[in-house]
Motif scaffolding. Structure first.
Motif, PDB file in Angstrom:
ATOM      1  N   LEU A  23       0.831  -1.205   0.000  1.00 38.53           N
ATOM      2  CA  LEU A  23       0.000   0.000   0.000  1.00 38.53           C
ATOM      3  C   LEU A  23       0.860   1.248   0.000  1.00 38.53           C
ATOM      4  N   ARG A  24       2.001   1.153   0.702  1.00 42.55           N
ATOM      5  CA  ARG A  24       2.874   2.328   0.799  1.00 42.55           C
ATOM      6  C   ARG A  24       3.828   2.441  -0.383  1.00 42.55           C
ATOM      7  N   TYR A  25       4.490   1.317  -0.728  1.00 41.69           N
ATOM      8  CA  TYR A  25       5.559   1.382  -1.721  1.00 41.69           C
ATOM      9  C   TYR A  25       5.107   1.058  -3.133  1.00 41.69           C
ATOM     10  N   GLY A  26       3.951   0.415  -3.309  1.00 44.81           N
ATOM     11  CA  GLY A  26       3.500   0.071  -4.650  1.00 44.81           C
ATOM     12  C   GLY A  26       4.468  -0.862  -5.351  1.00 44.81           C
ATOM     13  N   ASP A  27       4.803  -0.549  -6.599  1.00 52.62           N
ATOM     14  CA  ASP A  27       5.687  -1.396  -7.403  1.00 52.62           C
ATOM     15  C   ASP A  27       7.165  -1.198  -7.065  1.00 52.62           C
ATOM     16  N   GLU A  28       7.466  -0.333  -6.085  1.00 58.74           N
ATOM     17  CA  GLU A  28       8.868  -0.157  -5.702  1.00 58.74           C
ATOM     18  C   GLU A  28       9.410  -1.382  -4.956  1.00 58.74           C
ATOM     19  N   VAL A  29       8.511  -2.166  -4.355  1.00 55.04           N
ATOM     20  CA  VAL A  29       8.925  -3.360  -3.609  1.00 55.04           C
ATOM     21  C   VAL A  29       8.062  -4.525  -4.069  1.00 55.04           C
ATOM     22  N   LEU A  87      12.774  -3.068  -5.816  1.00 53.65           N
ATOM     23  CA  LEU A  87      13.462  -4.062  -4.985  1.00 53.65           C
ATOM     24  C   LEU A  87      12.661  -5.353  -5.033  1.00 53.65           C
ATOM     25  N   ASN A  88      13.322  -6.463  -5.409  1.00 52.40           N
ATOM     26  CA  ASN A  88      12.684  -7.773  -5.478  1.00 52.40           C
ATOM     27  C   ASN A  88      13.184  -8.642  -4.325  1.00 52.40           C
ATOM     28  N   ILE A  89      12.241  -9.152  -3.528  1.00 51.43           N
ATOM     29  CA  ILE A  89      12.566 -10.011  -2.375  1.00 51.43           C
ATOM     30  C   ILE A  89      11.910 -11.364  -2.608  1.00 51.43           C
ATOM     31  N   THR A  90      12.704 -12.441  -2.478  1.00 51.65           N
ATOM     32  CA  THR A  90      12.195 -13.795  -2.710  1.00 51.65           C
ATOM     33  C   THR A  90      12.426 -14.638  -1.459  1.00 51.65           C
ATOM     34  N   ILE A  91      11.376 -15.333  -1.024  1.00 51.07           N
ATOM     35  CA  ILE A  91      11.470 -16.243   0.120  1.00 51.07           C
ATOM     36  C   ILE A  91      11.245 -17.658  -0.414  1.00 51.07           C
ATOM     37  N   TYR A  92      12.219 -18.534  -0.248  1.00 46.76           N
ATOM     38  CA  TYR A  92      12.078 -19.906  -0.733  1.00 46.76           C
ATOM     39  C   TYR A  92      12.702 -20.858   0.279  1.00 46.76           C
ATOM     40  N   SER A  93      12.584 -22.167   0.006  1.00 49.62           N
ATOM     41  CA  SER A  93      12.956 -23.170   1.014  1.00 49.62           C
ATOM     42  C   SER A  93      13.795 -24.278   0.385  1.00 49.62           C
ATOM     43  N   ALA A  94      14.445 -25.027   1.259  1.00 46.13           N
ATOM     44  CA  ALA A  94      15.192 -26.232   0.864  1.00 46.13           C
ATOM     45  C   ALA A  94      15.249 -27.142   2.085  1.00 46.13           C
ATOM     46  N   ALA A  95      15.126 -28.459   1.866  1.00 45.64           N
ATOM     47  CA  ALA A  95      15.096 -29.412   2.985  1.00 45.64           C
ATOM     48  C   ALA A  95      16.064 -30.560   2.708  1.00 45.64           C
TER      49      ALA A  95
END
Length: 557
Positions: A433-439, A478-486
């Motif tokens: 809502l605050r940053y829009g497409d910036e984040v 800024l692109n932030i990615t959260i992913y996993s590995a087991a």
């Protein structure tokens, strides 16, 4: 901003008036720039179709007369008479042959005549016609088409007529014959005399006027031409009273011209604008009334929430926070009241037990809420309410309530990974809502790990840290990615961003918990709680300055 000086309700009214004025201006501007030209083109197309139809009708009518001239010019008995008999006998034979045709077309034709070089070279209303004979020379368009159409003129009885001339080809080269068919001008007028549009309509043959719907002007020009012994009216003599002209041509060289102006072309546009203005006025009045009703209700409820938030900020936690109803404001008030009670319980817990010091420290760390984020979220919600965007306002309040409910719950240190991801989604929505497409935050965690336990409030502080410290100065997204590995009984949660990055020295300083290091709330919170709550967990930081930063948290399955 200037609006900040006014109360919320006044701001809402001002914004509403500005928005309505902008919408109305945009609609009128769009209609002026687009619809006006569209309606003009539409009216022009209609006029062009009318002129084309008149031209087709005139072409068909001329074909009717020309076909008979063609029959006369190929009549064997008439041609035989032309080749062997005197001119007077030829004239009598023509009258005999054309008598039936003239009887059928009485009132349409003024007469059919024949002329030859050296014999009676004068025609009624045209005078000496030697110039007409001169037009039928090899190579000219008149000779190729074997047709000459005069402009309209007045005959001896002041009747408006025009003539069709056609040369008769026969074997006697010493004699040259030309047929004339004289037609009343009303034969052309009948195709457009019923037009009541107020437009100017004229028919030309080459540069000569055949007919016009302005009868007074036409009659005056014809009398002037007859008085000056001119063979018809030249195009230059006609003063067209309209600035816009549409012309269609026939195969016979006849042009139909319709003169109009912008006032006529804009008539449909003006009607639409008037109707739109009335509808817009009614809609604006109704919308203003609805906004007035909604604003009064929202103002009361938002004012109450604002007062209670101020009380919490000033540690005035004695009174309960309660708003009647089932809407988002009542839910937010309930969550705030729950926050108040939790804070009271936390204070009581800290003050009355040292035996639970470790649990209290963990709870205090976990209960830390970024006040800037909370107020920014509330500001965004307030902005949505000003915009009267009820759908987005509902969604935003739901997400804020979910965020607060999860963040302020102090019941457990670890939760299923699925709940942590849901909390992260609520936080991400409020930040968008605050940053829009910036984040941009992307989540790609395997569903097989959703039931695994994880430290509560683990991912959101790391994403928050990436937002506040990873954004580039050039303003790029800024692109932030959260992913996993087991693997091997444990699993990794990786938070990766493509932001500013950090040096190896700074990474070592952060992991060593160097005093005075400016890491921000996120990493400090996560590192501290991991050390207190999960002895088997580990945190690793990998970074390339200016390219990316990767935080890896390893926890047991």
């Amino acid at each position: 901003m200037m609006l900040d000086r006014f109360k919320f309700r006044t701001q809402l009214y001002i914004c509403f008036v500005v928005i309505i004025a902008f919408i109305i201006s945009a609609m009128l501007g769009m209609m002026y720039l687009i619809q006006r030209n569209s309606y003009r083109l539409q009216e022009s197309s209609v006029l062009e179709a009318n002129s084309r139809q008149v031209a087709i009708n005139i072409d068909n009518r001329l074909d009717y007369y020309l076909s008979y001239l063609q029959i006369l010019s190929t009549d064997r008995s008439l041609i035989r008479t032309m080749e062997t008999q005197p001119f007077e006998r030829v004239r009598q034979e023509l009258e005999s042959v054309a008598a039936e045709y003239m009887r059928i077309n009485v009132g349409r034709l003024n007469g059919i005549r024949i002329y030859t070089n050296g014999e009676d070279m004068r025609a009624d209303g045209l005078g000496d016609i030697r110039s007409i004979f001169a037009e039928f020379v090899p190579g000219s368009s008149v000779y190729r088409n074997n047709l000459l159409i005069t402009g309209t003129y007045l005959n001896a009885r002041n009747e408006k007529v025009f003539s069709l001339f056609q040369k008769v080809f026969q074997t006697n080269t010493e004699r040259e014959y030309i047929l004339e068919m004289r037609i009343y001008e009303t034969e052309l007028l009948g195709f457009f005399c019923e037009d009541d549009s107020g437009n100017f309509i004229a028919v030309f043959t080459d540069d000569r006027l055949l007919s016009v719907n302005s009868r007074y002007t036409f009659a005056k020009l014809l009398y002037d031409a007859k008085r000056q012994a001119e063979l018809g009216i030249g195009r230059e003599r006609l003063d067209i009273p309209k600035p816009i002209t549409i012309t269609s041509a026939t195969k016979k060289g006849v042009n139909v011209m319709i003169g109009t102006d912008t006032d006529y072309l804009d008539r449909t546009y003006r009607t639409i604008v008037l109707r739109m203005a009335l509808v817009t006025a009614v809609v604006a009045a109704l919308a203003f009334f609805i906004v007035w009703q909604i604003s009064m209700r929202l103002t009361r409820r938002i004012g109450y929430l604002s007062d209670k938030i101020a009380d919490i900020s000033n540690w005035k936690l004695e009174r309960e926070i309660n708003i009647r109803g089932q809407d988002e404001f009542s839910l937010l008030a309930a969550e705030l009241d729950e926050t108040r009670r939790r804070i009271l319980a936390l204070i009581e817990q800290v003050n009355h037990t040292n035996l639970l010091k470790r649990a209290a420290e963990v709870s205090a760390l976990r209960a830390q809420i970024n006040s800037h984020f909370l107020f920014n979220a509330l500001s965004s919600i307030k902005w949505l309410s000003k915009r009267n965007d009820h759908e987005q306002l509902n969604i935003a309040v739901d997400h804020l309530a979910a965020f607060l409910r999860y963040s302020l719950s102090l019941k457990e240190d670890t939760v299923p990974l699925k709940l942590e991801l849901e909390h992260l989604r609520a936080y991400t929505y409020l930040q968008k809502l605050r940053y829009g497409d910036e984040v941009n935050v992307h989540t790609d965690v395997s569903e097989e790990l959703w039931d695994c336990k994880t430290l509560k409030l683990l991912l959101q502080p790391l994403v928050e840290n990436a937002i506040y410290h990873g954004r580039r100065e050039d303003g790029s997204p800024l692109n932030i990615t959260i992913y996993s590995a087991a693997a091997n009984g444990s699993y990794d949660l990786i938070v990766e961003d493509d932001g500013n990055g950090m040096s190896e020295e700074r990474i070592q300083s952060i992991l060593a918990d160097t005093p005075g290091e400016q890491r921000g709330y996120g990493l400090h919170n996560v590192i501290s709680r991991l050390r207190m709550c999960q002895k088997n967990a580990g945190l690793t930081i990998e970074s390339e300055p200016g390219i990316c930063t990767r935080v890896i948290i390893n926890q047991p399955v």
